[in-house]
Design a protein around this motif. Structure first.
Motif, PDB file in Angstrom:
ATOM      1  N   GLU A   1      -5.492  29.012 -13.027  1.00 47.79           N
ATOM      2  CA  GLU A   1      -5.286  29.941 -14.139  1.00 47.79           C
ATOM      3  C   GLU A   1      -6.869  30.703 -13.925  1.00 47.79           C
ATOM      4  O   GLU A   1      -7.989  29.955 -14.068  1.00 47.79           O
ATOM      5  CB  GLU A   1      -5.436  29.124 -15.494  1.00 47.79           C
ATOM      6  CG  GLU A   1      -4.608  29.752 -16.632  1.00 47.79           C
ATOM      7  CD  GLU A   1      -5.593  30.967 -17.130  1.00 47.79           C
ATOM      8  OE1 GLU A   1      -4.984  31.722 -17.400  1.00 47.79           O
ATOM      9  OE2 GLU A   1      -6.587  30.795 -17.021  1.00 47.79           O
TER      10      GLU A   1
ATOM     11  N   HIS B   1      -9.586  30.384 -16.514  1.00 51.01           N
ATOM     12  CA  HIS B   1      -9.906  28.810 -16.795  1.00 51.01           C
ATOM     13  C   HIS B   1     -11.016  28.541 -15.618  1.00 51.01           C
ATOM     14  O   HIS B   1     -12.160  27.982 -15.980  1.00 51.01           O
ATOM     15  CB  HIS B   1      -8.482  28.036 -16.643  1.00 51.01           C
ATOM     16  CG  HIS B   1      -9.163  26.635 -16.719  1.00 51.01           C
ATOM     17  ND1 HIS B   1      -9.170  26.080 -18.034  1.00 51.01           N
ATOM     18  CD2 HIS B   1      -8.720  25.382 -16.033  1.00 51.01           C
ATOM     19  CE1 HIS B   1      -9.367  24.738 -18.162  1.00 51.01           C
ATOM     20  NE2 HIS B   1      -9.077  24.398 -16.990  1.00 51.01           N
TER      21      HIS B   1
ATOM     22  N   GLY C   1      -9.150  30.204 -20.814  1.00 49.91           N
ATOM     23  CA  GLY C   1      -7.747  30.113 -20.523  1.00 49.91           C
ATOM     24  C   GLY C   1      -6.808  30.412 -21.949  1.00 49.91           C
ATOM     25  O   GLY C   1      -5.633  30.454 -21.705  1.00 49.91           O
TER      26      GLY C   1
ATOM     27  N   ASN D   1      -0.106  31.078 -20.793  1.00 53.38           N
ATOM     28  CA  ASN D   1      -0.988  31.186 -19.616  1.00 53.38           C
ATOM     29  C   ASN D   1      -1.000  30.001 -18.549  1.00 53.38           C
ATOM     30  O   ASN D   1      -0.712  30.096 -17.312  1.00 53.38           O
ATOM     31  CB  ASN D   1      -2.604  31.296 -20.090  1.00 53.38           C
ATOM     32  CG  ASN D   1      -2.886  32.558 -20.783  1.00 53.38           C
ATOM     33  OD1 ASN D   1      -1.932  33.389 -20.803  1.00 53.38           O
ATOM     34  ND2 ASN D   1      -3.768  32.443 -21.510  1.00 53.38           N
TER      35      ASN D   1
END
Ligand SMILES: [Zn+2]
Length: 483
Positions: free
Chosen positions: A79, A82, A206, A234
């Motif tokens: 991600e 993230h 994220g 996401n």
């Protein structure tokens, strides 16, 4: 051991905090910088916060599970936001069993990735949703400026992770858990937190949106005491969390995550402490009552202890957590000051005269001096002490609420705001842009705390402009110095 006090809070707030944590035996530094050793008195405080949260999670349909400490590096990079947000804080394991690993492993900084991976396997159809999981765990985020409980490289927390069929349900869950956090903070920790939306800059790496509860500490700085994140699709996209809907079509799930950590212990210390040390809310206090026997002769010693144990038995039967301080060689005055510094809500003195009169002398931690003292007859302790504890719980919340309210300000210009954030929180119309927030932080050291939910009925209302830069406003936000 000489009677010694903490540095008065009014004199040096930072030193007061360090003194309290050390002298009240809450925690100490570990051999590895940034890590902490939580001592029994501090850990029991955390245990009470933990059980208050855990019962609320279960009452709202969540179940506890446990996921691994080690996460493949490739998970973290799935991600994009993230990985960007967490990379600077990661602890990475490169060797295991004496060999270099083929793939480095990350010590979890949070578990969205590994739980997302498991969720993708667990969820097949709409019948598997919602999936409501919580984990109690430790996490590691490398900390350059550590402070016990407030910022530590390793800390304890819970992380809730849920998956839902629709966006609406995931959003509802995000706000439901924010409410659970606020309820725990207010009714257990006696901290009157404000619920709000974080700015895009301050949100979780994220998330689509992050919400927080923000508490005001005794020096007016803010402390973010819990966060709840709406993750949108996401993580479902990154980890392929899909389900077959009623029409047999593949859909992406919507996920949330939310966490409260041992930071909350720091919040309790700072929201209620005074010049003399801790003041613990009775609902969290490891000892709600401490009994100090007072005697001079051996004969008195026997009768005083016998009576103290009679009182203790009645209180224990009434569900009160208590401790009899039978340490030898310490004066009653020393013991009294010691428990006062450790924030015990009610201290009871029992001397020969009390035995004769079949009563005890009580002293409230939240009311200083004679005003806080009252005798309680033996046959009334089991009813009076629980009442007294409720009164103290309510009084700490009231004091914290009054203090907060007297330090919440509204500004209508940047100049006005600059003055207000010196000693309080300032509510302004804000644009929500990174540039504007950065400028405020640089010039005032204040950061965006949240857009309070009860003060923002709509986002980006027409005709409202940022009090700092003049662009279209996103909403009304609190800014303040923060931990
Ligand atoms: Zn602006």
């Amino acid at each position: 051991m000489a009677a010694q006090g903490v540095t008065p809070r009014s004199e040096d707030y930072a030193r007061w905090y360090t003194d309290v944590v050390r002298m009240a035996d809450l925690a100490e530094n570990a051999p590895v910088r940034g890590c902490m050793i939580i001592k029994p008195y501090g850990y029991e405080l955390w245990e009470h916060i933990k059980s208050a949260l855990d019962s609320r999670f279960k009452a709202t349909g969540h179940r506890n599970a446990y996921f691994p400490l080690l996460i493949p590096m490739s998970f973290i990079t799935k991600e994009a936001e993230h990985v960007e947000g967490f990379t600077p804080e990661l602890a990475v394991v490169t060797h295991g069993g004496g060999k270099e690993l083929e793939e480095p492993l990350v010590v979890r900084p949070t578990s969205e990735t590994v739980i997302g991976h498991a969720f993708a396997n667990w969820i097949q159809s709409y019948r598997d949703l919602p999936l409501l999981i919580n984990q109690w765990a430790n996490v590691v985020r490398w900390e350059l400026r550590p402070r016990l409980f407030l910022r530590t490289t390793e800390f304890l927390w819970q992380e809730g992770h849920t998956a839902h069929a629709t966006e609406e349900e995931a959003l509802e869950e995000t706000l439901r858990m924010l409410d659970v956090y606020a309820d725990t903070a207010i009714n257990e920790c006696a901290i009157p937190v404000i619920k709000g939306l974080k700015s895009q800059q301050e949100k979780f790496a994220g998330a689509v949106d992050s919400y927080s509860i923000e508490g005001m500490m005794g020096n007016t700085w803010a402390l973010q005491a819990g966060t709840s994140h709406f993750l949108g699709e996401n993580f479902a996209k990154a980890f392929d969390i899909q389900y077959l809907d009623e029409n047999n079509e593949q859909q992406l799930a919507w996920t949330t995550s939310w966490g409260v950590s041992t930071r909350m212990v720091g919040a309790v210390i700072m929201a209620h402490g005074d010049d003399k040390g801790l003041r613990l809310p009775p609902r969290l206090a490891p000892y709600q009552v401490v009994i100090t026997p007072i005697f001079k002769t051996d004969e008195d010693r026997e009768s005083v202890f016998a009576f103290a144990h009679q009182v203790a038995e009645q209180l224990t039967a009434a569900g009160v957590r208590l401790h009899v301080d039978d340490r030898e060689g310490l004066s009653p005055g020393f013991k009294f000051n010691d428990w006062e510094m450790r924030g015990v809500p009610v201290r009871l003195e029992i001397g020969p005269r009390d035995v004769e009169g079949q009563s005890v002398m009580s002293a409230r931690r939240d009311v200083a001096g004679k005003e806080g003292k009252a005798p309680i007859a033996l046959d009334a302790v089991a009813t009076r002490i629980p009442e007294l504890l409720d009164e103290i719980q309510a009084s700490l919340l009231q004091q914290a609420t009054e203090f907060r309210d007297s330090n919440l300000h509204e500004a209508s210009s940047y100049e006005e705001m600059k003055e207000q954030v010196d000693a309080g929180w300032s509510l302004i119309w804000h644009c929500g842009t990174r540039e504007c927030e950065d400028r405020i932080k640089e010039e005032t050291k204040a950061s965006s705390r949240c857009y309070p939910l009860d003060l923002n009925e709509e986002w980006s209302p027409e005709g409202k402009t940022c009090d700092v830069c003049g662009q279209q406003a996103f909403g009304r936000a609190y800014f303040s110095r923060a931990y």
